[in-house]
Design a protein around this motif. Sequence first.
Motif, PDB file in Angstrom:
ATOM      1  N   ARG A   1       0.855  -4.441  -3.109  1.00 28.76           N
ATOM      2  CA  ARG A   1       1.839  -3.368  -3.294  1.00 28.76           C
ATOM      3  C   ARG A   1       3.186  -3.721  -2.686  1.00 28.76           C
ATOM      4  O   ARG A   1       4.237  -3.503  -3.293  1.00 28.76           O
ATOM      5  CB  ARG A   1       1.319  -2.062  -2.701  1.00 28.76           C
ATOM      6  CG  ARG A   1       0.174  -1.487  -3.518  1.00 28.76           C
ATOM      7  CD  ARG A   1      -0.290  -0.176  -2.985  1.00 28.76           C
ATOM      8  NE  ARG A   1       0.779   0.805  -3.151  1.00 28.76           N
ATOM      9  CZ  ARG A   1       0.796   1.969  -2.537  1.00 28.76           C
ATOM     10  NH1 ARG A   1      -0.166   2.298  -1.719  1.00 28.76           N
ATOM     11  NH2 ARG A   1       1.786   2.808  -2.743  1.00 28.76           N
ATOM     12  N   GLY A   2       3.183  -4.279  -1.487  1.00 30.47           N
ATOM     13  CA  GLY A   2       4.447  -4.654  -0.843  1.00 30.47           C
ATOM     14  C   GLY A   2       5.154  -5.774  -1.583  1.00 30.47           C
ATOM     15  O   GLY A   2       6.362  -5.711  -1.833  1.00 30.47           O
ATOM     16  N   ALA A   3       4.397  -6.806  -1.945  1.00 30.94           N
ATOM     17  CA  ALA A   3       4.985  -7.928  -2.685  1.00 30.94           C
ATOM     18  C   ALA A   3       5.441  -7.471  -4.059  1.00 30.94           C
ATOM     19  O   ALA A   3       6.490  -7.910  -4.550  1.00 30.94           O
ATOM     20  CB  ALA A   3       3.970  -9.063  -2.801  1.00 30.94           C
ATOM     21  N   GLY A   4       4.677  -6.579  -4.688  1.00 28.34           N
ATOM     22  CA  GLY A   4       5.069  -6.061  -5.995  1.00 28.34           C
ATOM     23  C   GLY A   4       6.378  -5.300  -5.934  1.00 28.34           C
ATOM     24  O   GLY A   4       7.219  -5.409  -6.827  1.00 28.34           O
ATOM     25  N   ALA A   5       6.561  -4.510  -4.876  1.00 33.72           N
ATOM     26  CA  ALA A   5       7.811  -3.761  -4.722  1.00 33.72           C
ATOM     27  C   ALA A   5       8.990  -4.710  -4.522  1.00 33.72           C
ATOM     28  O   ALA A   5      10.069  -4.504  -5.101  1.00 33.72           O
ATOM     29  CB  ALA A   5       7.701  -2.784  -3.556  1.00 33.72           C
ATOM     30  N   VAL A   6       8.793  -5.760  -3.737  1.00 39.46           N
ATOM     31  CA  VAL A   6       9.874  -6.721  -3.496  1.00 39.46           C
ATOM     32  C   VAL A   6      10.232  -7.463  -4.787  1.00 39.46           C
ATOM     33  O   VAL A   6      11.409  -7.588  -5.147  1.00 39.46           O
ATOM     34  CB  VAL A   6       9.479  -7.715  -2.377  1.00 39.46           C
ATOM     35  CG1 VAL A   6      10.453  -8.879  -2.296  1.00 39.46           C
ATOM     36  CG2 VAL A   6       9.390  -6.995  -1.042  1.00 39.46           C
ATOM     37  N   VAL A   7       9.214  -7.927  -5.512  1.00 42.83           N
ATOM     38  CA  VAL A   7       9.471  -8.682  -6.742  1.00 42.83           C
ATOM     39  C   VAL A   7      10.068  -7.767  -7.811  1.00 42.83           C
ATOM     40  O   VAL A   7      10.954  -8.177  -8.571  1.00 42.83           O
ATOM     41  CB  VAL A   7       8.186  -9.379  -7.234  1.00 42.83           C
ATOM     42  CG1 VAL A   7       8.408 -10.051  -8.570  1.00 42.83           C
ATOM     43  CG2 VAL A   7       7.725 -10.393  -6.207  1.00 42.83           C
TER      44      VAL A   7
END
Length: 140
Positions: A90-96
Amino acid sequence: MTAVPTKTQRGRGSATLNGASSAAGGMLTFSGSFSILMGVSGIAQDSLFATSSRYTYWFDLTTWGVLHLVVGVLLVITGLAVLAHQSWGRGAGAVVAAISLITQFMFVPHYPAWAIPMMALDLLILFALTRFHVETSGSQ
């Protein structure tokens, strides 16, 4: 007055959170697939995109193609991680998705009919991944 058992409320609340995350994971893979296609089209020097040397963020079409290809692959990877319920997904998805939003914004003069809907999709992804769900206990 009717009372709803606490266990039912917790199950329903967590299903809502997982539903939004699953939707975001699907949208991430969808957006990533289209970014990969856009990147391949840019690398192939296709005549689909308008080239103007008067734009502030002007890059060669090959550079845009590689940029969209890399962002697309990252979107697909994080989308699959979100769908697999990985803790970092979820965190990486938000950043990307935020990076994709910025690159689509910079790409608007080249192909606005593509970039604007992709920006809207990235905003939906950001909303689904960063929303905060408050669960009530239901005990009196």
